[in-house]
Scaffold this motif. Structure first.
Motif, PDB file in Angstrom:
ATOM      1  N   GLU A   1      33.983  41.491  40.507  1.00 14.34           N
ATOM      2  CA  GLU A   1      34.814  42.559  39.961  1.00 14.34           C
ATOM      3  C   GLU A   1      35.832  43.018  40.996  1.00 14.34           C
TER       4      GLU A   1
ATOM      5  N   GLN B   1      33.390  46.273  30.240  1.00 15.27           N
ATOM      6  CA  GLN B   1      33.807  45.200  31.167  1.00 15.27           C
ATOM      7  C   GLN B   1      32.663  44.203  31.358  1.00 15.27           C
TER       8      GLN B   1
ATOM      9  N   HIS C   1      42.388  43.814  27.446  1.00 10.54           N
ATOM     10  CA  HIS C   1      41.766  42.847  28.368  1.00 10.54           C
ATOM     11  C   HIS C   1      42.217  41.420  28.040  1.00 10.54           C
TER      12      HIS C   1
END
Length: 626
Positions: free
Chosen positions: A61, A153, A591
């Motif tokens: 990440e 996420q 996204h």
């Protein structure tokens, strides 16, 4: 059999030349078999091939999840669990929630009522001792989640069948009922319940086995210590080996990612701990013992696969919540890596808030799988078209005898003989080979884990053979890459045509990967009307549309936008800047599958265009967020 990777179909470009210029929904022309959400691109596409999935940099990440989750107390806890409840039996009130931890956890009155009734077996089950099971219930609408963005996420990296459904909670139960003469009722009855949005059945079952027996001895302070341990867990990042300490034991596990090859489970090594803590490696976070669950009805597994695939209404009648919940979860998982898109209730009671909705006779039974134990359901649901009656689940010591499908009119009570009660005629011919293979395993006393692996592989190959032709056809709906122009809106996907799809089956149907004969065309026609097709196609449509948006962004980045702006009016240039800014916001909000470098390049283009404008316009455009 190995499932081959299919090349994209050749399409004729407008000039008549044949070109392989088809844009895959997942990144350029190339291979389309199962979607990348379901088959890892870095591994051999055969469903049974060896090899762990590639751990790629995409899992790293931009900010570490630990930083994201250190903002507030209980944020780490909330990434795994919503709360922990203790449900007891009160002589005056009946079942009641005695404790909710952490104390700030919010549950509506309706949610508490559902948890109360679903946390105890029906009185007829006679579950003496300790019993574990799980249930699923609707969340009350309008709840805000502090970690929503971060958890979304993580959710994107999961296989489609493990993605959380924000409309539902799971309840994982450890119920204890033992004789206690000191109590008026003569019995101690209590349930420890973990409430979570995550479908990690095996993880939470293992966790409850560790903590519940000790909790019943030590009570509140112990529960507080358990929750404090969970609040120190790393976030549930897919693809990483996680170490989760819980009351002196470390559970080691790996959450699957969409890059994993279906049918393979990377082994989590049980490393020796330097300190005194006991370590336990979990082979899976979500799978149930498939063979054990299907054992009472394994002559009908292929028919059950069809019923689940088609989203048919199914009732599992079992003697206890443990058997009903495991069987329902096994049914839902048998079409993996497809996601079962209808509702399913591993344990359902007459007190459930959806009882009237699901048992009404004024309309056809809904597309749902219910697990029940109350004899009342044998009468209430006897109009349902497909009923599975399960006895006590015991692994057979000898080869089970062939059992015929029973007629629905023979099902009078919950005491009826175990079996499948339905008038359904399967589309596909029966696969005798899998039955022989499992029977041979019983004769040879093959471990149930090995039998489950065989069964899971069988279901996987069947599902992949069925879905690959659909994947290939849907990939052909993508426009040619040459159709994407930076100065026009992204092109639209072509419409899905049932008849066009059916025509592809003659040469490129499931017969290429499956030896099963039967009415595949009929099965596809039925599937195309089902909630599972609707959910699958919406997901593909979304992915492909996002891919087109991403390619459009890349096309814009490759243009000399500053040169363009110099040849156009200030009004047109400002309009372009605002559109580009909106594109960046869309990429972040939705996204989109765009490289970070592409976004940086586009931002540089925007800045360069603004700097070429007069000062007053520069000030306005640099200040405006959109």
């Amino acid at each position: 059999p190995s499932v081959p990777a299919w090349p994209l179909p050749l399409r004729a470009a407008p000039g008549g030349a044949v070109r392989r210029g088809h844009v895959s929904a997942r990144g350029g022309a190339g291979v389309v078999a199962m979607s990348r959400r379901e088959r890892g691109p870095d591994t051999d596409p055969s469903p049974g091939g060896a090899g762990a999935p590639a751990e790629d940099a995409a899992l790293a990440e931009p900010e570490s999840p630990e930083q994201c989750l250190s903002l507030l107390p209980w944020d780490r806890f909330s990434a795994w669990l919503h709360c922990v409840c203790v449900v007891g039996f009160d002589l005056e009130l009946g079942q009641a929630v005695e404790v909710i931890y952490p104390p700030h956890s919010k549950l509506t009155d309706k949610e508490k009522t559902n948890i109360c009734y679903l946390s105890f077996p029906d009185s007829n089950s006679g579950c003496l001792g300790d019993t574990q099971f799980c249930f699923r219930f609707r969340r009350s609408p309008g709840r805000k989640v502090s970690l929503c963005c971060f958890l979304d996420q993580l959710d994107r990296d999961l296989p489609v069948y493990l993605k959380k459904d924000s409309a539902y909670y799971y309840g994982y139960v450890y119920f204890r009922q033992v004789r206690d003469k000191s109590l008026k009722r003569g019995y101690f009855q209590k349930s420890l319940v973990l409430i979570s949005k995550l479908p990690y059945v095996h993880l939470f079952r293992t966790m409850l086995k560790q903590i519940a027996p000790e909790y019943f001895e030590k009570s509140e302070a112990f529960l507080e210590a358990v929750c404090s341990d969970v609040d120190r867990w790393p976030p549930p990042v897919p693809g990483k080996v996680l170490q989760l300490p819980i009351m002196g034991v470390i559970m080691k596990l790996r959450i699957p990612t969409y890059r994993d090859k279906p049918g393979t489970t990377p082994i989590v090594q049980n490393m020796h701990q330097a300190d005194a803590q006991i370590s336990m490696a979990l082979p899976t976070v979500h799978e149930v013992d498939l063979f054990r669950c299907f054992c009472p009805v394994f002559f009908h597994i292929q028919m059950l696969w069809e019923l689940v695939l088609l989203g048919e209404p199914l009732v599992v009648m079992a003697p206890s919540p443990s058997e009903s919940s495991e069987t329902v979860l096994a049914l839902v998982s048998c079409i993996s890596p497809l996601k079962y898109c209808s509702d399913f209730r591993p344990y359902f009671t007459i007190h459930d808030s959806e009882f009237k909705e699901y048992t009404t006779r004024t309309q056809a039974p809904p597309s749902v799988i219910l697990g029940v134990t109350n004899p009342f359901f044998a009468k209430t649901l006897q109009h349902w078209p497909h009923i599975i009656r399960i006895g006590d689940i015991k692994l057979p010591g000898e080869v089970p005898k062939q059992v015929k499908v029973k007629k629905l009119k023979n099902l009078k009570t919950l005491d009826s003989k175990p079996g499948v009660y339905t008038a359904y005629k399967p589309y596909l011919n029966k696969d005798e080979e899998i039955v022989k293979q499992l029977q041979k395993g019983v004769q040879q006393k093959r471990p149930t884990e090995a039998q489950s692996v065989i069964l899971r592989r069988y279901f996987l190959e069947l599902t992949e053979s069925f879905i690959i032709p659909l994947e290939r056809y849907v990939a052909s709906l993508m426009p040619l890459q040459k159709c994407i122009s930076p100065w026009k809106s992204p092109p639209q996907l072509r419409q899905f045509s049932q008849e066009d799809f059916m025509k592809t089956l003659e040469k490129a149907g499931p017969q290429l990967t499956s030896g099963l004969k039967g009415d595949w065309i009929g099965l596809y026609r039925h599937f195309l009307k089902s909630p599972n097709f609707d959910g699958w196609f919406r997901s593909r449509q979304r992915e492909m549309t996002q891919k087109l948006e991403a390619l459009h962004l890349e096309a814009l980045c490759n243009e000399n936008l500053v040169f363009w702006s110099q040849k156009h009016t200030e009004v047109e240039t400002v309009d372009l800047v605002l559109k580009l800014k909106n594109k960046l916001l869309q990429a972040d909000r939705e996204h989109l599958p765009v490289k970070t470098d592409t976004l940086k390049k586009l931002q540089t283009h925007i800045n360069d265009i603004i700097l070429a404008l007069p000062d007053d316009l520069q000030d306005i455009l640099l200040k405006s967020g959109t």
